[in-house]
Motif scaffolding. Sequence first.
Motif, mmCIF file in Angstrom:
data_model
loop_
_atom_site.group_PDB
_atom_site.id
_atom_site.type_symbol
_atom_site.label_atom_id
_atom_site.label_comp_id
_atom_site.label_asym_id
_atom_site.label_seq_id
_atom_site.Cartn_x
_atom_site.Cartn_y
_atom_site.Cartn_z
ATOM 1 N N UNK A 64 -70.514 3.199 29.276
ATOM 2 C CA UNK A 64 -69.887 4.452 28.853
ATOM 3 C C UNK A 64 -69.607 4.418 27.361
ATOM 4 N N UNK A 65 -69.845 5.553 26.722
ATOM 5 C CA UNK A 65 -69.690 5.668 25.274
ATOM 6 C C UNK A 65 -68.598 6.679 24.950
ATOM 7 N N UNK A 66 -67.945 6.482 23.816
ATOM 8 C CA UNK A 66 -66.927 7.459 23.416
ATOM 9 C C UNK A 66 -66.860 7.549 21.909
ATOM 10 N N UNK A 67 -66.340 8.674 21.459
ATOM 11 C CA UNK A 67 -65.982 8.846 20.063
ATOM 12 C C UNK A 67 -64.530 9.286 20.060
ATOM 13 N N UNK A 68 -63.757 8.743 19.150
ATOM 14 C CA UNK A 68 -62.324 9.024 19.160
ATOM 15 C C UNK A 68 -61.866 9.476 17.786
ATOM 16 N N UNK A 69 -61.393 10.707 17.725
ATOM 17 C CA UNK A 69 -60.805 11.190 16.470
ATOM 18 C C UNK A 69 -59.477 10.502 16.259
ATOM 19 N N UNK A 70 -59.350 9.782 15.166
ATOM 20 C CA UNK A 70 -58.127 9.008 14.914
ATOM 21 C C UNK A 70 -57.536 9.398 13.567
ATOM 22 N N UNK A 71 -56.302 8.975 13.378
ATOM 23 C CA UNK A 71 -55.676 9.132 12.071
ATOM 24 C C UNK A 71 -55.531 10.568 11.609
ATOM 25 N N UNK A 72 -55.105 11.488 12.501
ATOM 26 C CA UNK A 72 -54.920 12.862 12.043
ATOM 27 C C UNK A 72 -53.757 12.956 11.062
ATOM 28 N N UNK A 73 -53.768 14.026 10.278
ATOM 29 C CA UNK A 73 -52.668 14.306 9.360
ATOM 30 C C UNK A 73 -51.493 14.837 10.140
ATOM 31 N N UNK A 74 -50.636 15.638 9.571
ATOM 32 C CA UNK A 74 -50.811 16.113 8.204
ATOM 33 C C UNK A 74 -50.632 15.030 7.136
ATOM 34 N N UNK A 89 -48.918 8.283 16.851
ATOM 35 C CA UNK A 89 -49.716 8.788 17.966
ATOM 36 C C UNK A 89 -51.137 8.881 17.453
ATOM 37 N N UNK A 90 -52.085 9.123 18.364
ATOM 38 C CA UNK A 90 -53.465 9.383 17.958
ATOM 39 C C UNK A 90 -54.022 8.294 17.038
ATOM 40 N N UNK A 91 -53.654 7.060 17.293
ATOM 41 C CA UNK A 91 -54.210 5.928 16.539
ATOM 42 C C UNK A 91 -54.188 6.208 15.042
ATOM 43 N N UNK A 92 -52.994 6.537 14.520
ATOM 44 C CA UNK A 92 -52.952 6.980 13.136
ATOM 45 C C UNK A 92 -52.170 6.070 12.209
ATOM 46 N N UNK A 93 -51.544 5.001 12.734
ATOM 47 C CA UNK A 93 -50.675 4.173 11.910
ATOM 48 C C UNK A 93 -51.390 3.533 10.733
ATOM 49 N N UNK A 94 -52.442 2.775 11.025
ATOM 50 C CA UNK A 94 -53.124 2.057 9.949
ATOM 51 C C UNK A 94 -53.797 3.030 8.994
ATOM 52 N N UNK A 95 -54.338 4.122 9.548
ATOM 53 C CA UNK A 95 -55.060 5.080 8.704
ATOM 54 C C UNK A 95 -54.103 5.778 7.748
ATOM 55 N N UNK A 96 -53.046 6.359 8.284
ATOM 56 C CA UNK A 96 -52.207 7.207 7.438
ATOM 57 C C UNK A 96 -51.155 6.395 6.677
ATOM 58 N N UNK A 97 -50.369 5.591 7.392
ATOM 59 C CA UNK A 97 -49.349 4.804 6.692
ATOM 60 C C UNK A 97 -49.988 3.676 5.895
ATOM 61 N N UNK A 98 -51.047 3.090 6.452
ATOM 62 C CA UNK A 98 -51.758 2.030 5.722
ATOM 63 C C UNK A 98 -52.257 2.558 4.387
ATOM 64 N N UNK A 105 -50.359 9.859 2.008
ATOM 65 C CA UNK A 105 -51.773 10.034 2.315
ATOM 66 C C UNK A 105 -51.893 11.199 3.282
ATOM 67 N N UNK A 106 -52.631 12.192 2.850
ATOM 68 C CA UNK A 106 -52.841 13.364 3.695
ATOM 69 C C UNK A 106 -54.344 13.513 3.906
ATOM 70 N N UNK A 107 -54.840 13.064 5.056
ATOM 71 C CA UNK A 107 -56.286 13.060 5.249
ATOM 72 C C UNK A 107 -56.830 14.482 5.421
ATOM 73 N N UNK A 108 -58.045 14.654 4.981
ATOM 74 C CA UNK A 108 -58.712 15.950 5.085
ATOM 75 C C UNK A 108 -58.809 16.362 6.552
ATOM 76 N N UNK A 109 -59.157 15.399 7.371
ATOM 77 C CA UNK A 109 -59.245 15.606 8.822
ATOM 78 C C UNK A 109 -59.315 14.227 9.461
ATOM 79 N N UNK A 110 -59.489 14.176 10.760
ATOM 80 C CA UNK A 110 -59.526 12.898 11.466
ATOM 81 C C UNK A 110 -60.728 12.062 11.039
#
Lengths: 176, 815
Positions: free
Chosen positions: B458-468, B531-540, B637-642
């Motif tokens: 099984x394969x998946x894609x996961x949008x992570x690290x959403x803003x704002x 939430x949404x696997x965003x810790x390392x992306x946004x706070x990092x 850090x305010x990402x453009x999108x996930x």
Amino acid sequence: MGERMHDIRLSVNGVPHAATVPARRLLSDCLRHDLGLTGTHVGCEHGVCGACTVLVDGRPARSCLMLAVGAEGHELTTVEGLADPGGPLHPVQQAFRECHGLQCGFCTPGFLTLIAAYLEEHPDPTEAEAREAVAGNLCRCTGYTNIVAAVLRAAELRRAGPAAVPEPAVPAEERP
Amino acid sequence: MSTRMFGAPVARTEDERLLRGRGAFLDDLGPGALAAAFVRSPHAHARVVGIDAEDALDVDGLVAVYTHDDLSGPMAEPLPMLIPHPGIIDGRTPYALAKEYVHHVGAAVAMVVATDRYTAEDVAERIRVDYEVLDPVVGIEAAARADVVLHPGMADNVAAHHVQEVGDAPAAIDAAPNVLDLELDIERSACTPIEGRGVRARWDPADARLRVYSSTQTATGVRAAVAAKLGLGLGQVEVVVPDVGGGFGVKIVHPWPEELMVPWAARLLGREITWTEDRREHFVSAAHERAQRQRIRVGFDDSGRLLGLDVAILHDNGAYLPYGVIVPIVTSTQLLGPYKPGAYRVVFTSLYTSTVIVTPYRGAGRPQGVFAMERTMDAIADHLGLDRADVRAANFIRPDEMPYDQGLLFQDGRPLIYDSGDYPAALAAIKKLVDWDGFAAYRERALAEGRRVGIGLACYVEGTGPGPYEGGHVQVETDGTVRVATGLTSQGQGHETVLAQIVADELGIAMSDIVVTTGDTRRMGYSVGTFASRGAVTSGSAVALAARSVREKALRIAGEALEADPADLEIVHGRVRVKGAPATGMDIGTVAVLSNPLRYAFDDASRAATQFAGPADYDRAPVDPDDSPGLESAEYHSPLRCTFAAGMHAAVVETDPETAEIRILRYCVVHDCGRLVNPMIVEGQVHGGVAQGVAGALYERMAYDGSGQLLNASFMDFLIPYSSEVPAVAIDHLETPSPLNPLGVKGAGEAGVIPGSAVLAAAVEDAEGFPITAMPISPSDLFDLRRRFAAGEIAPLRRRAPRVPAQQQPGQERR
Ligand code: FES
Ligand code: FES
């Protein structure tokens, strides 16, 4: 409407404590809230998760299934008693750190006390035995892989340096 | 240069205190607080006719009993609809305490405050609530039929309805050479952290300030919600998140009724109050997830390529909709995975039932979406007689098509555009890891031994690290200690370690000199949550940016002091020094001293910093107009999108021909979350996720009976796997960096759980020779399916006649 209270004396991590509790006071609550030893956690209070595991005379027991008044006369060891406060970690604690055997750390005290007692009797477990040894405690974070690895690593650390293993609070002659 | 921390399996900073039993979880915060307990509804649907506390009044230690009648102003109104959405038709939220109606077993009806929890529960037991019992609405079918309507004023049970479309899916399917229809089912499970929820509050009358501790995934969210409900200014409320014993999504919901009632009562009584959820309360009054029924119609060409995909989802959202429709939106969009669907239409209908609310649980709608898509891929392969991996490969988005726009709107309200990923490489890696091509031979050998085995993918894609956004604050103290703060909270993900690793590298400081604080509104007032696997992306990313700006300032100030060009300076082990002349330099703490010109001397460091200490430039102000005192910086850090992480799981299972027990022989994960900050922590996240995926696929379900009682609301009956049920996991990482953040990272927190049901359904189906369309699957479910299969009620898979040991045909079990 008052509740009858009992004066009890508990020996925890080799230190005598006094508490005044109603008969229904769970040992887990007494340790945590009367004695301030909050390292022991409660995850279910019905004997399934094992987060509340402490050692009673060196043997693992679920402190949520025991009454505080029933613990008098026994030697209790909690996670706080595995290592001296300023000293090195107990081999099981050290192994959990090395193997990333904890994430949120909430279930951890129950695993640490359980494994510390287990290794006393099974100093050289196989991987399958290690997996079986921890199969009575729940962890929602780690998937157990690294906990099993930590059991094996702790056994290795114990064998490498018995001097580094702090004495459990149970007097030698009372150990099983 | 010093060793790089980013990318190293650094042991965690958090561990020492947690291992010694010195963590501070909510219920560990010490004596001195009154305890709260809640009277909860025993009925799934009822009208509250009367509440009588008379019998409780003589219990020693009772402090107060509150019902909805005691509330006024915003506290008496329904809780907020946190995430509004145009698809919501009628968004109902609960009251802090039930007003007239209860809509699920476990709803809070009254609050008791007493000297301790035992007493509070004694009181709660003596409070008599008179109910007029109404008919419940249990299960998706009953909700859709709407013979009983749960909420007054509604004509049916439809909370939300939403359509997303790219192209004309029905037309594309009609024109396709091959068409299949699937009907799929997934049941409820729940996050079930070992520590439940909890909240503690203290009102300081002198300062008119409220301190709230909560076991939450969002400090700033709780703060804003409590302030709004209690009519306080934001500045009067501070929320501090202690150690949290797991979250997995349930603790992002806020404000919980208890999260309002405890602070409200603490202020009213002028006493500190604490409430710790017990296990049964967590089952019946927190949140669940997953339950969906999916109808899929797919058109495809002879090589298995999708031409049109039409999906209708019935989603059970429980009694209320406080967290909006995030879960079905995520299902609708993430269902597409690494594939190009051709024309796509997805319709979801979100339904009220008289059960606990449904809000994100790790994976947050993705496990259901992936189940839908991967079951479809397997069905296509089976229909065409093709290899299941080849059908997937035929539909992949290729690396050279990145960034790839799926043409939909994602859960963050922004376009669903994949930033990067290499799906063919991931497929090659997973096939190798599980020995996909060698499986046919393995199956033959197993069959010869009388064993029934199957393999799934099984394969998946996961949008992570959403803003704002998320923020990072980095401050160098005069003793060289570096304090780092971010607003989001930690529930075991190791943020203290990961963020310190990032700052250590950016700033040239030893990990041991860095202290990280998360989830404390006193340190960082602007934040969203974890939430949404965003810790390392946004706070990092935010702390990296803050550390970079601190570094720039440190080099500038040291450059002036050392009369060197900042470009010729470096920071190594906490010392700013001249490149190539390491003896010339100063400690970063000294730079902090220089950064803050003082008038008063109160210790050695401040003596060195007074404006009278050294020669002054009388033509320059002590602090330049475009500068500020102190060696610190806050950046956001305010990402453009996930950013879109991806992965593939493969599993080999053995099913017992007699008992229908399902054993996982091998579980493999290929995982791409961009650059890894700490591979040890990422693997830990994958392990934990896989365990929850396996749990949801084989063990866990919420067993509601027809009257809306949850029959298995304890750890005795709700089967969380122990170590004996969770397989060893083989992991391979790919690292496709994200272009959307300064670190190139993607989220990793949820990945492990996402394809669990899909991959295990595929493997069981492959072992059994007939389609698996509903998960979770227990041995007795499989046993029943075998019987129905033997009775001809279920058609066999086409790809091969059922290959089972000769003497043990399916369904012929002796009873
Ligand atoms: S709290 Fe004692 S076993 Fe769960
Ligand atoms: S580490 Fe979180 S429950 Fe085990």
